[in-house]
Enzyme design. Structure first.
Site, short mmCIF file in Angstrom:
data_model
loop_
_atom_site.label_atom_id
_atom_site.label_comp_id
_atom_site.label_asym_id
_atom_site.label_seq_id
_atom_site.Cartn_x
_atom_site.Cartn_y
_atom_site.Cartn_z
N CYS A 73 11.75 12.99 50.67
CA CYS A 73 12.23 14.35 50.92
C CYS A 73 13.67 14.37 51.42
O CYS A 73 14.37 15.36 51.28
CB CYS A 73 11.32 15.07 51.90
SG CYS A 73 9.66 15.25 51.25
N HIS A 89 15.08 21.36 53.79
CA HIS A 89 14.11 20.89 52.81
C HIS A 89 12.89 21.80 52.87
O HIS A 89 12.39 22.12 53.95
CB HIS A 89 13.72 19.44 53.13
CG HIS A 89 12.46 19.01 52.44
ND1 HIS A 89 12.29 19.14 51.08
CD2 HIS A 89 11.30 18.50 52.93
CE1 HIS A 89 11.08 18.70 50.76
NE2 HIS A 89 10.47 18.32 51.86
N ASN A 139 6.55 22.29 47.63
CA ASN A 139 7.43 21.22 48.10
C ASN A 139 7.78 20.32 46.91
O ASN A 139 6.93 19.60 46.40
CB ASN A 139 6.69 20.43 49.19
CG ASN A 139 7.50 19.26 49.74
OD1 ASN A 139 8.51 18.86 49.16
ND2 ASN A 139 7.05 18.70 50.84
N1 COA Z 1 -7.52 24.70 51.69
C1 COA Z 1 -8.37 25.01 52.67
N2 COA Z 1 -8.58 24.24 53.74
C2 COA Z 1 -7.88 23.11 53.83
C3 COA Z 1 -6.96 22.73 52.85
C4 COA Z 1 -6.80 23.56 51.74
N3 COA Z 1 -5.95 23.29 50.74
N4 COA Z 1 -6.41 21.56 53.20
C5 COA Z 1 -6.95 21.23 54.38
N5 COA Z 1 -7.84 22.15 54.75
C6 COA Z 1 -8.65 22.18 55.95
C7 COA Z 1 -8.87 20.80 56.53
O1 COA Z 1 -9.97 20.18 55.92
C8 COA Z 1 -9.13 21.11 57.98
O2 COA Z 1 -10.46 21.52 58.12
P1 COA Z 1 -11.32 21.13 59.42
O3 COA Z 1 -10.59 21.74 60.57
O4 COA Z 1 -12.64 21.73 59.14
O5 COA Z 1 -11.31 19.64 59.44
C9 COA Z 1 -8.24 22.28 58.21
O6 COA Z 1 -7.98 22.88 56.95
C10 COA Z 1 -6.91 21.84 58.78
O7 COA Z 1 -6.47 22.94 59.41
P2 COA Z 1 -5.26 22.79 60.35
O8 COA Z 1 -5.24 21.44 60.95
O9 COA Z 1 -5.24 23.95 61.28
O10 COA Z 1 -4.10 22.87 59.32
P3 COA Z 1 -2.62 22.92 59.69
O11 COA Z 1 -2.31 24.26 60.28
O12 COA Z 1 -2.23 21.69 60.42
O13 COA Z 1 -1.94 22.87 58.29
C11 COA Z 1 -0.74 21.46 56.84
C12 COA Z 1 -2.09 21.76 57.50
C13 COA Z 1 -0.87 20.25 55.95
C14 COA Z 1 -0.34 22.66 55.99
C15 COA Z 1 0.29 21.22 57.95
O14 COA Z 1 -0.15 20.24 58.82
C16 COA Z 1 1.63 20.86 57.41
O15 COA Z 1 2.31 21.64 56.78
N6 COA Z 1 2.10 19.63 57.68
C17 COA Z 1 3.37 19.17 57.17
C18 COA Z 1 3.23 18.95 55.72
C19 COA Z 1 4.54 18.61 55.07
O16 COA Z 1 5.49 19.31 55.24
N7 COA Z 1 4.57 17.53 54.33
C20 COA Z 1 5.69 17.13 53.60
C21 COA Z 1 6.76 16.71 54.52
S1 COA Z 1 8.16 16.30 53.63
#
Ligand code: COA
Length: 332
Positions: free
Chosen positions: A114, A259, A289
């Protein structure tokens, strides 16, 4: 002040197929609401089989060359950034060169995920400043959709990423004080496994086995929470380092192009920096992304919309796998 580097043309290209959150709902246990709330993404573009990052890079490059008003034969160096090259080797730099029909010239591949665009921009900037090259094509492109798992198991990653390419042409600036003022690169390899693709790896002997496929180690893995926490910390740090280096403050910034990892990350970065959200470029809703391509795509859209004026201060920042993070401070 010596030679400075100017971006003289930009272009982007995304494959025609639009995949909405509603399309993904049919493939896995997810919802439009979850994806929009957590990431701000509404749709992304996916390639058809047979299309590689070099194809997206080629199309984006043509547009950037055209925008710069140069002949492709004038390009004296190519830098390509991608984490999803067409092949394990060689990288896509040489493939883009061949597709463009450019005579043999250097073609460098940058692999900083990224942060790849800003890392590559930094390299290009040094070449232009030193006088070694005069017209550099820098292109970033990703095909993510081919290595995501569109099922419940892969839903955490599959909804976030999209395919696309963005390119810029870099030349010596004519005016003093214009162009890239500085770039700032950082990394911390202690976080390699927080966002990575473990296999294929030559450390496995042999590299390709059914066991590796069965274990799904070839799929990208992410500790979403930790990536989030670090991204909202490191991108502001990189911006502050860049502003301080140039004796500038956040109030001097006209456009911040982060980004596009997640809209919540972009908004939190803006809040930490104390920059009005209207100055923050956000297009993740339509692209997801696109990793190394996200910044040049956003830059091209913003320029073509006429939002960036001569003299504006444009700040780029990125964070991603490695972890790596970076910023670039540009006087337009
Ligand atoms: N649809 C529905 N539910 C989903 C899902 C999807 N596509 N993907 C994951 N979940 C669920 C998980 O299984 C988890 O369930 P559980 O609590 O029963 O175990 C829950 O959603 C996770 O929720 P939460 O931890 O509150 O999510 P979050 O607010 O942390 O968001 C991301 C998750 C991935 C969107 C977030 O952590 C994020 O954006 N991280 C950075 C990602 C990124 O930018 N990556 C690239 C960097 S260059």
């Amino acid at each position: 002040m010596g030679i400075q580097t100017k971006i003289t043309g930009t272009g982007h290209y995304v494959p025609p197929r639009v995949v909405t959150n509603f399309d993904l709902e049919k493939l896995m246990d997810t919802s439009d609401e979850w994806i929009r709330q957590r990431s701000g993404i509404q749709s992304r573009h996916h390639v058809e089989p047979g299309t590689g990052a070099s194809d997206l890079a080629y199309e984006a490059s043509l547009k950037a060359i055209n925008a710069a008003g140069i002949d492709k034969g004038e390009i004296d160096f190519i830098i390509a950034a991608t984490l999803s090259p067409d092949h394990y080797f060689p990288g896509i730099g040489v493939i883009v060169q061949a597709k463009l029909g450019i005579n043999p010239t250097g073609a460098l591949d940058v692999r900083n995920q990224c942060s790849g665009f800003i890392y590559a921009l930094s390299v290009a900037d040094q070449y232009i400043r030193s006088g070694m090259y005069k017209k550099i094509l820098l292109v970033a492109a990703e095909v993510q959709s081919s290595n995501l798992e569109f099922s419940d198991d892969g839903r955490d990653m599959a909804v976030l990423f999209g395919d696309g390419g963005g390119a810029v042409i870099l030349e010596p600036a004519e005016g003093q004080g214009q162009g890239i003022l500085s770039t700032h690169l950082f990394s911390d390899g202690n976080f390699v496994q927080e966002l990575w693709m473990d296999a294929p790896s030559p450390m496995d002997k042999p590299t390709f086995t059914h066991a590796i496929i069965d274990s799904k180690r070839y799929l990208p893995k992410m500790n979403g929470r930790n990536v989030f926490v670090n991204a909202v910390q490191r991108m502001p740090e990189a911006v502050w380092a860049g502003l301080e280096h140039n004796g500038l403050s956040i109030d001097d910034v006209d456009h911040l192009i982060p980004h596009q990892a997640n809209d919540r990350i972009s908004l939190m970065v803006a809040k930490k920096l104390g920059i009005p959200v209207e100055k923050v470029i956000r297009n993740i809703d339509r692209f997801g992304n696109t990793t190394a391509a996200s910044i040049p795509i956003a830059l091209d859209e913003t320029l073509r919309a006429g939002r960036i004026k001569e003299g504006d201060l444009v700040v780029l920042t990125a964070f991603g796998s490695g972890f790596t993070w970076a910023s670039a401070i540009i006087r337009w």
